[in-house]
Motif scaffolding. Structure first.
Motif, PDB file in Angstrom:
ATOM      1  N   ARG A 180      35.746 -48.729  36.068  1.00  0.00           N
ATOM      2  CA  ARG A 180      35.568 -47.299  35.410  1.00  0.00           C
ATOM      3  C   ARG A 180      36.063 -46.378  36.515  1.00  0.00           C
ATOM      4  NH1 ARG A 180      29.674 -46.813  33.145  1.00  0.00           N
ATOM      5  NH2 ARG A 180      29.469 -48.054  34.580  1.00  0.00           N
ATOM      6  N   ARG A 198      38.683 -45.354  39.900  1.00  0.00           N
ATOM      7  CA  ARG A 198      39.719 -45.649  40.766  1.00  0.00           C
ATOM      8  C   ARG A 198      39.957 -44.830  41.783  1.00  0.00           C
ATOM      9  NH1 ARG A 198      46.368 -45.177  39.296  1.00  0.00           N
ATOM     10  NH2 ARG A 198      45.536 -43.166  38.627  1.00  0.00           N
ATOM     11  N   LEU A 199      40.134 -45.414  43.293  1.00  0.00           N
ATOM     12  CA  LEU A 199      40.127 -44.329  44.360  1.00  0.00           C
ATOM     13  C   LEU A 199      41.516 -44.642  44.663  1.00  0.00           C
ATOM     14  CD1 LEU A 199      38.766 -42.900  46.695  1.00  0.00           C
ATOM     15  CD2 LEU A 199      38.653 -45.008  47.835  1.00  0.00           C
ATOM     16  N   ILE A 200      42.193 -43.334  45.024  1.00  0.00           N
ATOM     17  CA  ILE A 200      43.248 -42.845  45.683  1.00  0.00           C
ATOM     18  C   ILE A 200      43.149 -42.288  46.826  1.00  0.00           C
ATOM     19  CG2 ILE A 200      45.347 -41.882  45.330  1.00  0.00           C
ATOM     20  CD1 ILE A 200      45.140 -42.004  42.465  1.00  0.00           C
ATOM     21  N   LYS A 223      44.447 -40.257  50.240  1.00  0.00           N
ATOM     22  CA  LYS A 223      45.586 -39.371  50.557  1.00  0.00           C
ATOM     23  C   LYS A 223      45.319 -38.994  52.021  1.00  0.00           C
ATOM     24  CE  LYS A 223      48.217 -37.892  48.306  1.00  0.00           C
ATOM     25  NZ  LYS A 223      49.737 -38.383  47.929  1.00  0.00           N
ATOM     26  N   TRP A 247      44.051 -51.992  53.327  1.00  0.00           N
ATOM     27  CA  TRP A 247      42.567 -51.595  53.234  1.00  0.00           C
ATOM     28  C   TRP A 247      41.981 -52.115  54.517  1.00  0.00           C
ATOM     29  CZ3 TRP A 247      41.051 -47.464  50.892  1.00  0.00           C
ATOM     30  CH2 TRP A 247      41.767 -47.048  49.602  1.00  0.00           C
ATOM     31  N   THR A 260      37.995 -34.230  51.078  1.00  0.00           N
ATOM     32  CA  THR A 260      37.941 -33.519  50.033  1.00  0.00           C
ATOM     33  C   THR A 260      38.232 -34.445  48.868  1.00  0.00           C
ATOM     34  OG1 THR A 260      38.739 -31.092  50.850  1.00  0.00           O
ATOM     35  CG2 THR A 260      39.045 -31.629  48.528  1.00  0.00           C
ATOM     36  N   VAL A 306      39.052 -35.144  44.788  1.00  0.00           N
ATOM     37  CA  VAL A 306      39.603 -34.722  43.454  1.00  0.00           C
ATOM     38  C   VAL A 306      38.999 -35.622  42.511  1.00  0.00           C
ATOM     39  CG1 VAL A 306      41.351 -33.745  41.830  1.00  0.00           C
ATOM     40  CG2 VAL A 306      41.540 -33.574  44.565  1.00  0.00           C
ATOM     41  N   ASN A 362      38.921 -36.604  38.812  1.00  0.00           N
ATOM     42  CA  ASN A 362      39.480 -36.194  37.520  1.00  0.00           C
ATOM     43  C   ASN A 362      39.930 -34.755  37.326  1.00  0.00           C
ATOM     44  OD1 ASN A 362      39.288 -38.963  36.525  1.00  0.00           O
ATOM     45  ND2 ASN A 362      37.950 -38.439  34.686  1.00  0.00           N
ATOM     46  N   VAL A 374      45.459 -47.496  46.776  1.00  0.00           N
ATOM     47  CA  VAL A 374      44.693 -47.533  45.572  1.00  0.00           C
ATOM     48  C   VAL A 374      43.908 -48.592  45.711  1.00  0.00           C
ATOM     49  CG1 VAL A 374      44.759 -47.296  43.192  1.00  0.00           C
ATOM     50  CG2 VAL A 374      46.550 -45.993  44.357  1.00  0.00           C
ATOM     51  N   LYS A 375      42.590 -48.476  45.127  1.00  0.00           N
ATOM     52  CA  LYS A 375      41.632 -49.436  44.739  1.00  0.00           C
ATOM     53  C   LYS A 375      41.037 -49.042  43.449  1.00  0.00           C
ATOM     54  CE  LYS A 375      39.250 -50.908  48.878  1.00  0.00           C
ATOM     55  NZ  LYS A 375      37.905 -50.866  49.810  1.00  0.00           N
ATOM     56  N   PRO A 430      38.705 -44.997  33.775  1.00  0.00           N
ATOM     57  CA  PRO A 430      38.776 -43.626  33.292  1.00  0.00           C
ATOM     58  C   PRO A 430      38.458 -42.530  34.055  1.00  0.00           C
ATOM     59  CG  PRO A 430      36.590 -44.772  32.597  1.00  0.00           C
ATOM     60  CD  PRO A 430      37.839 -45.683  33.442  1.00  0.00           C
ATOM     61  N   VAL A 431      37.832 -42.820  35.356  1.00  0.00           N
ATOM     62  CA  VAL A 431      37.599 -41.775  36.487  1.00  0.00           C
ATOM     63  C   VAL A 431      38.597 -42.039  37.498  1.00  0.00           C
ATOM     64  CG1 VAL A 431      36.006 -40.742  38.128  1.00  0.00           C
ATOM     65  CG2 VAL A 431      35.254 -41.178  35.766  1.00  0.00           C
ATOM     66  N   THR A 432      39.251 -41.053  37.828  1.00  0.00           N
ATOM     67  CA  THR A 432      40.084 -41.380  39.281  1.00  0.00           C
ATOM     68  C   THR A 432      39.620 -40.429  40.184  1.00  0.00           C
ATOM     69  OG1 THR A 432      42.125 -41.941  37.939  1.00  0.00           O
ATOM     70  CG2 THR A 432      42.510 -41.071  40.117  1.00  0.00           C
ATOM     71  N   ILE A 433      39.267 -40.875  41.244  1.00  0.00           N
ATOM     72  CA  ILE A 433      39.007 -40.305  42.452  1.00  0.00           C
ATOM     73  C   ILE A 433      39.826 -40.300  43.743  1.00  0.00           C
ATOM     74  CG2 ILE A 433      37.564 -39.792  44.675  1.00  0.00           C
ATOM     75  CD1 ILE A 433      35.145 -41.264  42.694  1.00  0.00           C
ATOM     76  N   VAL A 434      40.529 -38.824  43.711  1.00  0.00           N
ATOM     77  CA  VAL A 434      41.548 -38.991  44.740  1.00  0.00           C
ATOM     78  C   VAL A 434      41.120 -38.349  46.177  1.00  0.00           C
ATOM     79  CG1 VAL A 434      43.747 -37.853  45.506  1.00  0.00           C
ATOM     80  CG2 VAL A 434      43.425 -38.240  43.220  1.00  0.00           C
ATOM     81  N   GLU A 435      41.058 -39.045  47.260  1.00  0.00           N
ATOM     82  CA  GLU A 435      40.370 -38.671  48.646  1.00  0.00           C
ATOM     83  C   GLU A 435      41.394 -38.211  49.626  1.00  0.00           C
ATOM     84  OE1 GLU A 435      37.907 -41.631  50.390  1.00  0.00           O
ATOM     85  OE2 GLU A 435      37.534 -40.438  52.131  1.00  0.00           O
ATOM     86  N   PHE A 436      41.134 -37.132  49.785  1.00  0.00           N
ATOM     87  CA  PHE A 436      42.056 -36.301  50.963  1.00  0.00           C
ATOM     88  C   PHE A 436      40.915 -36.801  52.342  1.00  0.00           C
ATOM     89  CE2 PHE A 436      44.200 -34.346  47.608  1.00  0.00           C
ATOM     90  CZ  PHE A 436      45.631 -34.342  48.031  1.00  0.00           C
TER      91      PHE A 436
END
Lengths: 132, 61
Positions: free
Chosen positions: A8, A10-12, A14, A41, A103, A105, A107, B44-45, B51-57
């Motif tokens: 449920r 997903r981590l991106i 940056k 990773w 920081t 983000v 959704n 990406v993991k 349904p939820v995407t977390i973008v981490e800077f």
């Protein structure tokens, strides 16, 4: 969090090396080299576990410790193969108004600063309510 | 046209067009965008359908 919300979330990740951190940018480029060699990773985790020891010799040693070829990794690092990609991440952060780290983000909702786990749960649960 | 000899479509240009289309589709698929944010697949993991995407800077240092 990913384990807590299987399938449920997903981590991106940056790259946003801050200008005030002289050793950060090479570390970010090194992580991308590790990624190109198939160990992003593990290397990423290694960097966080060893902050702020990011001299070149450290970066190469970590590569060996996560099972990478030191020769191939060093060639990538010294050529600064991923300098442009790291800079592109920095530019994207600027473009959306991100100035500090970390920081997040979530959704589309921007959340600045390191948050307690409980706050993350709340934010994720709220996002899941919007997109069940 | 002579009976029994259907008109031949030049094969080489058709294959070139097909190869070009495949290359374009692959290029588009390789660079995922999340709004204005590019997504590097190795960084990406989690499930791409989550349904939820977390973008981490973040900064390693």
């Amino acid at each position: 969090m990913l384990k807590e919300y299987p399938g449920r979330v997903r981590l991106i990740f940056k790259d946003l090396p801050l200008a005030s951190h002289a050793l950060a940018r090479p570390a970010h480029e090194a992580a991308r080299c590790a990624g190109a060699l198939g160990r992003y990773w593990p290397y990423h985790d290694k960097l966080f576990a060893n902050q702020p020891s990011f001299e070149r010799a450290d970066l190469v040693r970590y590569a060996g410790e996560v099972g990478l070829s030191r020769e191939r990794f060093t060639a990538c690092l010294d050529a600064r193969r991923f300098a442009a990609e790291v800079e592109a991440d920095v530019e994207q952060a600027r473009a959306i108004g991100v100035r500090g780290t970390p920081t997040f983000v979530i959704n589309g909702r921007v959340v600045a600063g390191a948050l307690p786990v409980e706050d993350f749960r709340t934010l994720i649960d709220e996002a899941l309510k919007d997109k069940p | 046209m002579v009976k029994g000899h259907p008109r031949r479509v030049p094969l080489f240009p058709s294959l070139m067009v097909l190869a070009l289309v495949v290359m374009l589709v692959r290029a588009v698929a390789a660079v995922e965008m999340l709004g204005d944010i590019t997504v590097e697949p190795t960084m990406v993991k989690g499930s791409p359908t989550a349904p939820v995407t977390i973008v981490e800077f973040s900064d390693y240092q």
